[in-house]
Design an enzyme around this catalytic site. Structure first.
Site, PDB file in Angstrom:
ATOM      1  N   ASP A 272       0.828  -1.207   0.000  1.00 56.34           N
ATOM      2  CA  ASP A 272       0.000   0.000   0.000  1.00 56.34           C
ATOM      3  C   ASP A 272       0.864   1.260   0.000  1.00 56.34           C
ATOM      4  OD1 ASP A 272      -1.368  -2.284   0.991  1.00 56.34           O
ATOM      5  OD2 ASP A 272      -2.864  -1.042   1.970  1.00 56.34           O
ATOM      6  N   HIS A 274      -1.102   4.466  -0.540  1.00 60.53           N
ATOM      7  CA  HIS A 274      -2.144   5.326   0.035  1.00 60.53           C
ATOM      8  C   HIS A 274      -1.879   6.832  -0.083  1.00 60.53           C
ATOM      9  CE1 HIS A 274      -5.182   2.677   1.555  1.00 60.53           C
ATOM     10  NE2 HIS A 274      -4.309   1.914   2.170  1.00 60.53           N
ATOM     11  N   ASP A 301      -4.092  -0.395  -3.413  1.00 59.53           N
ATOM     12  CA  ASP A 301      -4.251   0.701  -2.456  1.00 59.53           C
ATOM     13  C   ASP A 301      -3.254   1.827  -2.727  1.00 59.53           C
ATOM     14  OD1 ASP A 301      -6.304  -0.733  -1.375  1.00 59.53           O
ATOM     15  OD2 ASP A 301      -5.578  -0.674   0.687  1.00 59.53           O
ATOM     16  N   ASP A 304      -6.382   7.083  -1.560  1.00 54.57           N
ATOM     17  CA  ASP A 304      -7.137   7.247  -0.304  1.00 54.57           C
ATOM     18  C   ASP A 304      -6.200   7.460   0.880  1.00 54.57           C
ATOM     19  OD1 ASP A 304      -9.716   7.160  -1.300  1.00 54.57           O
ATOM     20  OD2 ASP A 304      -9.953   5.007  -1.009  1.00 54.57           O
ATOM     21  N   ARG A 305      -6.787   8.061   1.915  1.00 57.79           N
ATOM     22  CA  ARG A 305      -6.073   8.405   3.150  1.00 57.79           C
ATOM     23  C   ARG A 305      -5.100   9.557   2.906  1.00 57.79           C
ATOM     24  NH1 ARG A 305      -8.123   6.168   8.018  1.00 57.79           N
ATOM     25  NH2 ARG A 305      -8.541   3.960   7.746  1.00 57.79           N
ATOM     26  N   ASN A 333      -8.466  -3.031  -2.329  1.00 52.80           N
ATOM     27  CA  ASN A 333      -9.841  -2.745  -1.929  1.00 52.80           C
ATOM     28  C   ASN A 333     -10.149  -1.250  -1.929  1.00 52.80           C
ATOM     29  OD1 ASN A 333      -8.098  -2.713   0.534  1.00 52.80           O
ATOM     30  ND2 ASN A 333      -9.995  -2.128   1.552  1.00 52.80           N
ATOM     31  N   HIS A 334      -9.111  -0.396  -1.982  1.00 49.65           N
ATOM     32  CA  HIS A 334      -9.348   1.053  -2.045  1.00 49.65           C
ATOM     33  C   HIS A 334      -9.445   1.571  -3.478  1.00 49.65           C
ATOM     34  CE1 HIS A 334      -9.390   2.782   2.042  1.00 49.65           C
ATOM     35  NE2 HIS A 334      -8.845   1.616   2.347  1.00 49.65           N
ATOM     36  N   HIS A 382      -3.647  -8.392  -3.362  1.00 52.78           N
ATOM     37  CA  HIS A 382      -3.723  -7.342  -2.353  1.00 52.78           C
ATOM     38  C   HIS A 382      -4.113  -7.853  -0.972  1.00 52.78           C
ATOM     39  CE1 HIS A 382      -4.160  -3.443  -0.538  1.00 52.78           C
ATOM     40  NE2 HIS A 382      -5.362  -3.792  -0.110  1.00 52.78           N
ATOM     41  N   ARG A 429     -12.827  -7.502   9.334  1.00 50.68           N
ATOM     42  CA  ARG A 429     -13.221  -6.331   8.547  1.00 50.68           C
ATOM     43  C   ARG A 429     -14.707  -6.332   8.214  1.00 50.68           C
ATOM     44  NH1 ARG A 429      -8.469  -3.971   6.215  1.00 50.68           N
ATOM     45  NH2 ARG A 429      -6.649  -5.310   6.473  1.00 50.68           N
ATOM     46  N   HIS A 456      -2.364  -4.793   2.381  1.00 50.73           N
ATOM     47  CA  HIS A 456      -3.690  -4.630   3.003  1.00 50.73           C
ATOM     48  C   HIS A 456      -3.665  -4.281   4.486  1.00 50.73           C
ATOM     49  CE1 HIS A 456      -7.989  -5.009   2.793  1.00 50.73           C
ATOM     50  NE2 HIS A 456      -8.100  -6.203   3.354  1.00 50.73           N
TER      51      HIS A 456
END
Length: 525
Positions: A272, A274, A301, A304-305, A333-334, A382, A429, A456
């Site tokens: 990730d 991010h 990923d 995001d964030r 997943n993002h 991922h 999750r 992840h």
């Protein structure tokens, strides 16, 4: 009179909760207070441990709604939405008048793309706290999404044409004041009569590397490339990715090149990132820029964030179109609509470009490959693997071009996590399952593989080896969200596919906080 009674009843319930807290043993209160400090200090994993110790001291027969609700919030911070819902539900059962428990559960439900359930919980918060403006905003946000989904379902047609097939980048006029790079080189764009030539530059393998590097420098200087170029890039990326299978086969280069760091050819696997663009630049500084002799696999990923997600994903896609064999990208997943709505990427794209550019990004995300195999030995995806062994051919044939379903093979690859004990368990999750070392062993044996690499999850050292050395988690966003204090890491795989790790620390970035573009519900996360 009813309103006065209702307010009085609420005040009584709050006073009762405070009394219950003061009646708690001193050691329980101490763990709770330390957990609160850890959570407010940006250390949710530490907070979870402290709240858990407080609850263990109370015992299963004596749960406390406030501590459970606080732990639910900490679980939300680390995206363990299933555990957050479990804690919040138990808190509600313990004290049905405690509004924060409904608030936490609604937040976790919203993150799992269950706006109807979230709306119901935020409605309860509004009932318990009529003057809470924030709760009314959250309720309205959920209600809007529910109604939008209903409207979209009503007008949906099988013949709906994707935006990428009707969008006309030529309509964007490049103003003379634009001082960013041009794919044609020089200080001016191509004339209107040469726009087909400009479009052809964005075909795979045709994009000039000088333009890519100039764009990366512009991003570093907090500038953007023109919307017309972004649109062309995204349209060609979508067309390229939809021609690929869901499983990519990657070979280690036969020779080293100028960019190669180290004594032998290798593939670099990153986890990730991010939206931490300046940390991505640091990876390239440590390990060289992507090239055919220095290939990268970024394991989802990307966005995001972090608040430089546009710069991260555009950098990766520019390298991909300039030299497809220099960089491999697969979905996390993002890279999904719901996550982007919550965690900032949608707001960031709309702030830096517009809604149509965001829709083009979504089309690209829906066509990204889901997994890769390096040298027929290392499987990379991922999230993780399904709890029942599947073949590489089944993964290769997964139908893409859509948002991930709630369950099934695509969902497992994007969302699942390893667990230390054998068997399977419901995911922390709230999506899919967690898989044990026996499941990893069976999957690898069935497909004649030696190793599973996934991402992840943030890890303190940037990576974690588990399942008897058969599963590796790699995470490449150091000091995640400017608060976790973790290292980042990447892996080199040479021909023998023995993992070699490099760790690195976070580097400074411009003063834009994480989640700066997350509006509405995003403030909950």
């Amino acid at each position: 009179r009813y309103h006065t009674y209702h307010q009085s009843n609420q005040q009584y319930n709050r006073i009762e909760s405070l009394i219950k807290m003061t009646e708690l043993p001193a050691d329980v209160l101490d763990f709770k207070d330390k957990g609160n400090q850890a959570l407010m200090g940006g250390h949710p994993l530490e907070a979870i441990g402290l709240y858990s110790q407080a609850l263990d001291l109370l015992g299963e027969s004596n749960p406390n709604a406030i501590i459970l609700s606080n732990r639910a919030q900490a679980f939300i911070k680390v995206e363990n939405y299933g555990l957050a819902i479990t804690d919040a539900t138990l808190a509600i059962e313990t004290d049905p008048s405690y509004p924060k428990a409904y608030y936490r559960r609604g937040t976790a439900e919203f993150a799992l793309n269950k706006p109807k359930l979230a709306r119901k919980d935020f409605k309860m918060v509004c009932k318990l706290k009529p003057k809470d403006k924030d709760a009314r905003v959250r309720y309205a946000a959920c209600d809007k999404i529910v109604k939008q989904a209903a409207f979209a379902a009503a007008i949906q047609s099988a013949e709906t044409i994707p935006l990428s097939e009707s969008f006309q980048p030529n309509e964007f006029i490049i103003d003379p004041g634009y001082d960013g790079p041009h794919p044609s080189g020089g200080d001016v764009c191509l004339a209107n009569g040469d726009l087909d030539k400009e479009d052809a530059m964005f075909e795979p393998g045709q994009l000039p590397m000088d333009f890519v590097m100039a764009a990366v420098q512009a991003f570093k200087d907090q500038k953007l490339i023109h919307k017309r170029y972004v649109a062309r890039l995204l349209i060609h990326c979508k067309r390229y990715f939809e021609t690929l299978p869901s499983l990519t086969k990657i070979s280690v280069p036969s020779t080293c090149g100028e960019e190669t760091k180290g004594d032998e050819p290798h593939v670099t696997v990153c986890g990730d990132t991010h939206g931490q663009f300046y940390d991505v630049l640091n990876i390239f500084a440590l390990n060289g820029y992507p090239s055919p002799t220095n290939p990268y696999l970024f394991n989802g990923d990307f966005v995001d964030r972090g608040s430089f997600s546009v710069e991260v994903i555009l950098t990766f896609l520019l390298f991909k179109m300039a030299c497809p064999e220099s960089i491999y990208l697969q979905r996390g997943n993002h890279e999904t609509k719901n996550m982007n709505r919550i965690y900032g990427f949608e707001g960031e794209v709309k702030a830096k470009y517009d809604e149509k550019i965001f829709d083009l990004f979504l089309e690209v995300f829906c066509h990204l490959p889901l997994a890769a195999v390096i040298e027929d030995k290392v499987f990379v995806t991922h999230g993780g693997i399904p709890v029942e062994p599947v073949t590489m051919d089944e993964i290769k044939k997964i139908k893409r071009g859509c948002e991930p379903p709630e369950a099934g093979l695509m969902s497992d690859l994007l969302w699942s996590d390893p667990q230390p004990f054998n068997g399977k368990s419901p995911s922390k999750r709230g999506v899919g399952f967690s898989f044990g070392p026996d499941i990893t062993e069976a999957f690898l044996a069935k497909n004649d593989l030696q190793l599973l690499v996934r991402s992840h999850e943030v890890k303190e050292e940037g990576y974690l080896v588990e399942h008897g050395g058969k599963t590796i988690t790699i995470f490449s966003a150091p000091n995640y969200c400017d608060s976790m204090g973790n290292k980042g890491a990447f892996i080199h795989f040479a021909k023998d596919c023995e993992p070699k790790f490099t760790q690195f620390d976070a580097v400074p970035h411009p003063d834009v906080r994480p989640m700066a573009y997350a509006a509405g519900m995003g403030g909950l996360f």
